[in-house]
Design a protein around this motif. Structure first.
Motif, PDB file in Angstrom:
ATOM      1  N   GLN A   1      -5.101  15.882   1.961  1.00  0.00           N
ATOM      2  CA  GLN A   1      -6.169  15.070   1.373  1.00  0.00           C
ATOM      3  C   GLN A   1      -6.857  14.240   2.460  1.00  0.00           C
TER       4      GLN A   1
ATOM      5  N   LEU B   1      -3.994   4.629   3.857  1.00  0.00           N
ATOM      6  CA  LEU B   1      -2.580   4.293   4.057  1.00  0.00           C
ATOM      7  C   LEU B   1      -1.750   4.786   2.880  1.00  0.00           C
ATOM      8  N   PHE B   2      -2.268   4.595   1.678  1.00  0.00           N
ATOM      9  CA  PHE B   2      -1.510   5.051   0.516  1.00  0.00           C
ATOM     10  C   PHE B   2      -1.330   6.570   0.581  1.00  0.00           C
TER      11      PHE B   2
ATOM     12  N   GLN C   1       2.553  14.154  -5.799  1.00  0.00           N
ATOM     13  CA  GLN C   1       1.607  13.431  -4.929  1.00  0.00           C
ATOM     14  C   GLN C   1       0.324  13.117  -5.696  1.00  0.00           C
TER      15      GLN C   1
ATOM     16  N   LEU D   1       7.162   4.157  -0.819  1.00  0.00           N
ATOM     17  CA  LEU D   1       7.158   5.579  -1.165  1.00  0.00           C
ATOM     18  C   LEU D   1       7.436   6.456   0.054  1.00  0.00           C
ATOM     19  N   ARG D   2       7.129   5.892   1.213  1.00  0.00           N
ATOM     20  CA  ARG D   2       7.190   6.692   2.432  1.00  0.00           C
ATOM     21  C   ARG D   2       8.567   7.322   2.647  1.00  0.00           C
TER      22      ARG D   2
ATOM     23  N   ALA E   1      -1.335   8.377   3.192  1.00  0.00           N
ATOM     24  CA  ALA E   1      -0.391   8.693   4.271  1.00  0.00           C
ATOM     25  C   ALA E   1       1.037   8.427   3.824  1.00  0.00           C
ATOM     26  N   ASN E   2       1.229   7.346   3.078  1.00  0.00           N
ATOM     27  CA  ASN E   2       2.581   7.022   2.642  1.00  0.00           C
ATOM     28  C   ASN E   2       3.150   8.069   1.697  1.00  0.00           C
ATOM     29  N   ILE E   3       2.282   8.719   0.928  1.00  0.00           N
ATOM     30  CA  ILE E   3       2.800   9.777   0.069  1.00  0.00           C
ATOM     31  C   ILE E   3       2.613  11.145   0.726  1.00  0.00           C
ATOM     32  N   ALA E   4       2.412  11.117   2.037  1.00  0.00           N
ATOM     33  CA  ALA E   4       2.342  12.349   2.834  1.00  0.00           C
ATOM     34  C   ALA E   4       1.264  13.310   2.332  1.00  0.00           C
ATOM     35  N   ALA E   5       0.185  12.767   1.788  1.00  0.00           N
ATOM     36  CA  ALA E   5      -0.894  13.625   1.299  1.00  0.00           C
ATOM     37  C   ALA E   5      -1.801  13.985   2.478  1.00  0.00           C
ATOM     38  N   TRP E   6      -1.221  14.653   3.446  1.00  0.00           N
ATOM     39  CA  TRP E   6      -1.940  14.908   4.703  1.00  0.00           C
ATOM     40  C   TRP E   6      -3.183  15.741   4.489  1.00  0.00           C
TER      41      TRP E   6
ATOM     42  N   MET F   1       0.827  -1.218   0.000  1.00  0.00           N
ATOM     43  CA  MET F   1       0.000   0.000   0.000  1.00  0.00           C
ATOM     44  C   MET F   1       0.857   1.262   0.000  1.00  0.00           C
ATOM     45  N   GLY F   2       1.923   1.229  -0.760  1.00  0.00           N
ATOM     46  CA  GLY F   2       2.728   2.440  -0.929  1.00  0.00           C
ATOM     47  C   GLY F   2       3.810   2.640   0.123  1.00  0.00           C
TER      48      GLY F   2
ATOM     49  N   GLN G   1       8.049  16.065   2.319  1.00  0.00           N
ATOM     50  CA  GLN G   1       6.921  16.811   2.884  1.00  0.00           C
ATOM     51  C   GLN G   1       7.348  17.531   4.163  1.00  0.00           C
TER      52      GLN G   1
ATOM     53  N   PHE H   1       6.162  19.019  -5.906  1.00  0.00           N
ATOM     54  CA  PHE H   1       5.938  17.875  -5.031  1.00  0.00           C
ATOM     55  C   PHE H   1       4.435  17.585  -4.904  1.00  0.00           C
TER      56      PHE H   1
ATOM     57  N   PHE I   1       8.645  10.369   0.252  1.00  0.00           N
ATOM     58  CA  PHE I   1       7.620  11.414   0.383  1.00  0.00           C
ATOM     59  C   PHE I   1       7.610  12.065   1.771  1.00  0.00           C
ATOM     60  N   HIS I   2       7.835  11.275   2.807  1.00  0.00           N
ATOM     61  CA  HIS I   2       7.761  11.868   4.139  1.00  0.00           C
ATOM     62  C   HIS I   2       8.843  12.907   4.386  1.00  0.00           C
TER      63      HIS I   2
END
Lengths: 592, 775
Positions: B537, B527-528, A494, A463-464, B530-535, A459-460, A471, A490, A467-468
């Motif tokens: 959204q 979760l996806f 996303q 990528l964390r 969150a993993n791409i930090a799309a806070w 579930m990605g 961000q 960025f 991306f974290h």
């Protein structure tokens, strides 16, 4: 003329100032690898590259490898250079001390690799493949095999290869035919034909250790039925010297566009004696250990060539006089102004420079993760690093090698007609750089790996690691207008990521259609992040910089150029991605 | 409506008797549970009492609440038999022996009130034999009510009446079983095994013998018989392990003895020595040392093993890899025609089972829909046998049976060139024995979305939800996403729906016919993101959800939620924001967010606080309500029935329960119209919360658990945020807290938790393994 001096100041900046090497070596339990030690290694490596390897680059290309009756001769000077390479211990830099390596961190190893690729890509391939093979053997081989082969490979006495490709199977390794028949003594007999095997035969080392993918008799069909075997050119005697000739012969070498001093061989295995590495039918797992490392190295090849192209073009642009600056003569006392006064030449030089320095910074970041995934004490950190390497491997491989070719072509353009003729060596750089986009998994496949495999995994989760931190950096620097372009691109990344993850659930072809654009977009944002951080460091250091003010000022300017002129490409890429596959897939096959 | 019984006598307190008694008690009806005298001891009610005590510990639980168990009174047939005169219905569930049953009937005849219905739960003895020699006043009141095990959860009840049975009485029992006990009543003829077991035993026996015949492994057989045919994934062998291997020889012998000589069952039924050996050595299935599958725990390891028919020994479980299944996909005809042993097996078992089903018309029943319903509810098949025939094509089946020299039953022949079911003018019809199609009529008072969909188009619709007009000014909002998980699209359509109802309708019902009402928010998407930090959204999804829930609650029209199955997390929050809940008795509701490292973010904390704060039974002061909610939410407590949900205040005293799944929508609609008559939206609530001092107290309690090893590191983080929300954040104890403030706290804490690696790891683990991660 090919100009190269190792960019030591920038490498030090990346390692110490941007990625905080002191904290890093402490975290991986090697606090003794101090800044001074790293700097002196880089300096020596730079000298070796410029003094020993660079002079052989053009001549090696001119002469090429020669094949006669199963024997391959490398161009003049290679044997001597290789000997010096081994004596200097350059091949053992990042290898395991348990087998005679120096155990230096990858952050150092990758910088040295870059220098070798800059100076002589063909030469670099020989020890580079050996290094990859030692990693696979170390990760999956039996103790017996490791003891017998690793020390000799790490000190460079023996070299290594990886034998995957066959005439009918390239990208699709499931079509493999080479077979391995088990023997009563626990060994195997390997038979089959392999092609495109780099360093498969040469005169640099006393023995060559092939890691060969083949099928066991009862293996399942497809990729799940492939196993890995170690097949030496000479079977070692009891005291570890090369003994009887094994049943592997070089039947030809390829005639290629570039990389001519590297022997690309066809190998024929005829009941050759080999030993299983790793578990039966799990050969791809063993090979991937090597391929992940190799893919990052190939990325660095692209970076290395682009650096030489930059230095050569910058030299020429300052040297070549032609015409006058658009705003009036800058050097009125000379017959003409040097071409560096022209905006379009500047555009080329700034573009190459901004990409190259950005890529170096990014490779430094990925190299820290390479160290952490094996050496961090905290298993959570190790896992995070492994995830990060997984997501960044296709990005680095494809982005750096696409750029290696584009940028060396751009550098050639600075030379005009003089770039196209052989005298200046620019066309060699273009030709050499071209292969990096193809081997170790063509760049289209890297893009598919990114969107099809790495992006949706867990579930990605992979990528964390990218991306974290980005961000968090953007949030921390929300007040800084210089960070705005990064924040914008960025946010688009996303959106593009979420978009692809969603549409590809319904239609995998949508992911395939978006893959290459997405990888480039991802890469640009990654470079944008590196530049934003580099600019921040430079801005902090500038006021107190003594002799270094020029360096930091140039960093800030180049960072601005990247944000102004290169990063905005992400908007266009996002538009392309959004457009979807429709017009790409609409025509009937017959219409082509 | 059903005339409610006030008391029912159940005689025999074995697993089935006690289970039936429990389900009657679950319906709120008193039960007199009688059994024989114990062999020893002075407590003459010990047998029935022991059965109740055991049932209270059984999992899955026969009782929906502890209160239900208290409605059962234990007794014995020597001292208490005369008390059946107090009862409105007598259910006999004693051992399957004709002499014992008849003796009991004669004794009952002497003590019961005349006209009291008596029924037997027999599965093997024909009604004609049971009533033989008994007076007409008995046979008039007598019938067979055949429940399935476990009676609370299996929705099928087969009703068999005799030629003398009083039809009014039979209707009364059928209606009680339907409305009060929640069963789907299928009328059967007095033929061996009735419907479900007749066909089920034929199918299972065939599946076992053909596995051996065609040389399949047990895993392969279950893989073929399970998912492709819509049979529970345990397949046949898993099912037999569940019901007990020792039953098979008895059931088969009884079936073989009862069926006429020309019945096809004899052709497939044979003695399987290996099963006898397994039973002898204690391998009777899950209740014994294992069965066809077992868990080998020797050497400290837990290895799943499977019986190998070829060697008679156990070996490690091997996943079936059958390219035939992949190739056939959903095409059952392709599967049954596949060359090789897999296709041959699928045909041998299912082809013949389909044909046998057709033969049961008119032997066991006159209606194909009865057979399909019996197999769907009695064996949990997704499709009944006639639905399966329609999928493969009756013509194909007929042709193949012909080609292989098998008889084609007349009912199957009747479907030649057409199908068993069809939809005509928006109504589903079935093929009858006269070759004509007739409308399938649901029992009175049943409203199904499934039926409405045949005749209508949705009023509104997007990728995750649909809205249906269910008549009389009521709209029904249906989740259609995967597992009915809640996402942006559901919230978007809900917004449109609220606006539409406001303008043109009277009330809204939130209901669907999935196996679960909703498992909560779509965690994969979250979760996806969150993993791409799309806070942003994620936060906007939370904010939108909160806004929608508030709109639902304060809408100028009544909203009734009608859950069945799981209503977890966001699904539970839908219930909490509805004006009324009409819950199926089998509703499993709870705020489970903490299990994945989050907390209720769509107003769940706010609503639960409000409910407990205004509960008259709670002690005074600002602390008891947060403490109570904290206890439930931090442990992710789920109610195991609607009755338990009431105890947790997820359901209010005014909320109602429907026992029969089929009747849920009609009941919900009725409730919505009742409310619409004189509807006023609720007033916003303000409550007093303890603030920081309360938070400290809750955190100390958790720290204590952590010290004892009962709370994990991340539990402390999660419950810390929960404590902040439930105690009102930095609120002062002398102020009242508005709903908006609690919602802000929920959202902020939710977002903080989503940024922690511990929470991300929990979500990932839940999505990938289905189990909570205790990190």
């Amino acid at each position: 003329m090919q100009v190269y001096k190792a960019p030591l100041r920038d490498m030090r900046f990346v390692l110490h100032e941007l990625h905080n090497s002191a904290a890093h070596v402490a975290e991986i339990g090697q606090p003794d690898v101090a800044e001074e030690l790293i700097d002196s290694i880089l300096e020596e490596a730079g000298k070796f590259a410029t003094d020993i390897l660079l002079p052989l680059n053009a001549s090696g290309d001119e002469e090429g490898c020669r094949y006669e009756n199963g024997v391959v001769r490398t161009p003049k000077g290679f044997i001597e250079a290789y000997k010096k390479f081994c004596e200097g211990g350059w091949g053992a830099l990042a290898s395991d001390p348990a087998y005679g390596g120096q155990g230096l961190p990858e952050i150092v190893g990758k910088m040295v690799e870059e220098m070798q690729c800059s100076a002589n890509l063909s030469f670099g391939l020989y020890p580079g493949l050996t290094h990859g093979a030692t990693l696979a053997l170390q990760g999956h081989g039996t103790d017996e095999l490791k003891q017998a082969y690793l020390p000799k490979m790490i000190d460079g006495t023996w070299s290594g290869t990886m034998c995957l490709t066959e005439p009918q199977c390239g990208t699709d390794l499931g079509l493999m035919r080479t077979k391995a028949v088990p023997q009563e003594d626990g060994s195997y007999r390997i038979s089959g034909a392999k092609i495109f095997i780099s360093a498969g035969e040469h005169d640099l080392t006393e023995n060559i250790v092939h890691l060969v993918l083949a099928r066991l008799p009862d293996a399942p069909k497809g990729i799940k039925g492939v196993s890995m075997f170690l097949v030496p050119k000479f079977l070692p005697t009891e005291d570890g010297r090369p003994g009887a000739r094994n049943g592997v012969t070089c039947t030809a070498i390829e005639h290629k566009m570039g990389l001519k001093a590297s022997a690309t061989t066809q190998l024929y295995f005829d009941e050759a004696v080999g030993w299983l590495v790793g578990e039966p039918n799990k050969g791809m797992r063993a090979m991937f250990t090597m391929m992940n490392a190799e893919r990052l190295s190939v990325g660095i090849q692209g970076l290395g060539v682009a650096e030489t192209a930059y230095q050569s073009a910058a030299f020429y642009a300052k040297d070549r006089i032609q015409g006058r600056a658009l705003a009036g003569a800058r050097y009125p006392d000379r017959a003409a102004d040097p071409i560096i006064v022209h905006p379009d030449v500047r555009r080329s030089l700034m573009t190459i420079r901004a990409y190259v320095e950005g890529c170096r910074a990014l490779s430094g970041w990925v190299a820290t993760a390479l160290d952490l995934e094996t050496k961090a004490a905290d298993p959570v950190r190790r896992q995070e690093a492994e995830d990060f390497v997984a997501i960044m491997t296709p990005v680095v491989k494809a982005l750096f090698t696409d750029l290696g070719f584009e940028l060396s072509s751009m550098a050639l353009q600075v030379y005009g007609g003089h770039g196209y003729i052989r005298d200046h060596g620019m066309e060699q750089l273009v030709r050499d750089a071209r292969i990096c986009m193809i081997y170790e998994g063509a760049n289209g496949i890297q893009a598919l790996d990114l969107v099809g495999r790495k992006m949706p995994a867990h579930m990605g989760r992979f990528l964390r690691g990218f991306f974290h931190p980005v961000q968090a950096f953007i949030e921390e620097n929300a007040a800084d207008p210089k960070v705005l372009p990064l924040a914008k691109s960025f946010a688009a990344l996303q959106q593009a990521t979420a978009h692809i993850a969603t549409v590809s659930l319904k239609d995998p072809e949508e992911a395939g259609a978006a893959a290459t654009d997405y990888l480039r977009m991802f890469g640009l944002v990654a470079l944008g992040y590196m530049w934003a951080r580099a600019a921040k460091v430079a801005a902090e250091k500038l006021p107190a910089a003594n002799g270094d003010a020029g360096f930091y000022q140039a960093k800030l300017t180049t960072a601005q150029f990247f944000a102004d002129r290169l990063l905005p490409q992400t908007s266009a890429l996002w538009s392309s991605i959004k457009a979807g596959k429709a017009s790409m897939m609409a025509l009937e096959d017959a219409a082509f | 409506m059903a005339e409610m019984f006030t008391k029912v006598a159940v005689i025999g307190s074995g697993v089935m008797g006690c289970g039936i008694a429990a389900q009657i008690a679950n319906a709120g009806v008193r039960v007199l549970l009688l059994d024989i005298l114990p062999r020893e001891g002075s407590n003459r009610r010990a047998v029935a009492e022991g059965a109740i005590a055991k049932a209270l510990k059984t999992d899955p639980a026969p009782f929906m609440s502890a209160a239900a168990a208290r409605l059962i009174e234990a007794g014995n047939i020597e001292d208490d038999l005369a008390r059946v005169a107090e009862c409105d219905w007598i259910v006999e569930v004693v051992v399957e022996r004709l002499d014992i049953k008849q003796t009991l009937y004669r004794r009952l005849e002497a003590v019961r009130r005349p006209g009291t219905p008596i029924s037997s739960n027999t599965s093997t003895i024909p009604l004609s034999q049971l009533t033989e020699g008994l007076p007409e006043r008995f046979t008039r009141d007598f019938m067979i009510t055949h429940f399935f095990n476990p009676p609370r959860y299996m929705r099928l009840m087969e009703l068999v009446t005799g030629p003398h049975t009083d039809a009014t009485l039979a209707d009364k029992i059928a209606l009680f079983c339907d409305v009060a006990l929640g069963k789907s009543v299928v009328n059967c003829k007095d033929s061996p095994g009735f419907i479900a077991n007749r066909l089920g035993v034929f199918w299972m026996t065939g599946a076992v013998t053909q596995t051996i015949e065609h040389g399949l492994t047990i895993e392969e057989a279950d893989a073929v018989m399970g998912r492709p045919f819509g049979v529970p994934k345990t397949g046949v062998f898993g099912l037999m392990d569940l019901v007990g291997l020792d039953l098979m020889p008895h059931v088969n012998a009884s079936m073989a003895g009862a069926l006429p000589e020309n019945d096809e069952f004899h052709a497939i039924n044979r003695d399987i020595p290996i099963i006898g050996r397994l039973i002898e050595t204690g391998y009777t299935g899950r209740k014994g040392k294992g069965g066809f599958y077992r868990l080998n725990k020797t050497g400290g390891k837990r290895v799943k093993e499977t019986l190998d028919f070829a060697t008679g020994e156990y070996r490690p479980e091997r996943r079936a890899e059958l390219p035939e299944l992949v190739a056939a996909g959903r095409d059952l005809r392709a599967l049954m025609s596949a060359p090789g042993r897999v296709g041959a097996y699928a045909w041998a078992v299912m082809g013949h089972t389909m044909a046998y089903a057709a033969k049961l018309i008119p032997e066991a029943t006159d209606e194909i829909v009865a057979i399909d319903e019996a197999m769907r509810l009695g064996y949990n098949w997704k499709h009944g046998p006639f639905e399966l025939i329609d999928m493969v094509g009756a013509d194909w089946l007929i042709e193949r049976l012909h080609a292989e020299g098998f008889a084609v039953p007349p009912m199957l022949q009747r479907a030649a060139g057409r199908s068993f079911y069809r939809v005509q003018n928006g109504i589903r019809q079935q093929l009858g024995q006269d070759g004509e199609y007739t409308d399938i009529v649901r029992p009175h008072g049943i409203l199904m979305l499934e039926d409405i969909k045949l005749a209508a188009k949705p009023v509104l619709k997007n990728g995750s939800a649909s809205v249906w007009d269910i008549g009389d000014g009521v709209l029904c909002f249906e989740f259609t996403s995967k597992s009915n998980s809640l996402d942006e699209q559901i919230m978007a359509l809900l917004g449109k729906t609220i606006a539409l109802v406001k303008k043109e309708y009277k009330a809204l019902v939130i209901y669907n016919e999935g196996s679960n009402f909703s498992v909560g928010a779509n965690l994969g998407l979250a979760l996806f993101a969150a993993n791409i930090a799309a806070w942003m959204q994620v936060e906007s999804l939370i904010a939108t959800g909160q806004e929608m829930m508030q709109k639902l609650k304060y809408a100028p029209f009544p909203v009734v939620s009608a859950p069945s199955g799981m209503a977890l997390g966001g699904g539970c929050e839908f219930l909490l924001h509805s004006d009324a809940v009409q819950a199926h008795a089998e509703t499993y509701a709870g705020l489970v967010e903490c299990g994945v490292g989050l907390l209720p973010g769509w107003g769940g904390c706010k609503e639960m606080l409000g409910r407990w704060a205004s509960d008259p039974k709670m002690p005074k002061g600002p602390m008891p309500a947060p403490a109570k909610v904290f206890e439930m939410v931090s442990t992710a407590k789920v109610a195991k029935s609607a009755a338990e949900a009431r105890e947790m205040l997820v359901l209010r005293p005014s909320d109602r329960v429907t026992m029969n799944r089929y009747r849920l929508l009609a009941d919900a609609k009725r409730r919505a119209l009742e409310l619409a008559a004189d509807y006023k939206a609720p007033e916003p609530r303000e409550i007093v919360l303890p603030g920081p001092s309360g938070r400290v107290a809750l955190n100390q309690a958790v720290a204590g658990f952590a010290k004892l090893g009962m709370a994990t590191t991340h539990d402390v983080v999660v419950s810390g945020e929960l404590a902040t929300v439930l105690t009102g954040g930095d609120t002062d104890i002398i102020d009242t807290v508005k709903e908006g403030k609690i919602l802000d706290l929920e959202r902020e804490s939710f977002m903080r938790l989503l940024r922690t690696p511990g929470t991300l790891a929990r979500i990932e683990h839940m999505l990938e393994t289905g189990k909570p991660l205790r990190n």
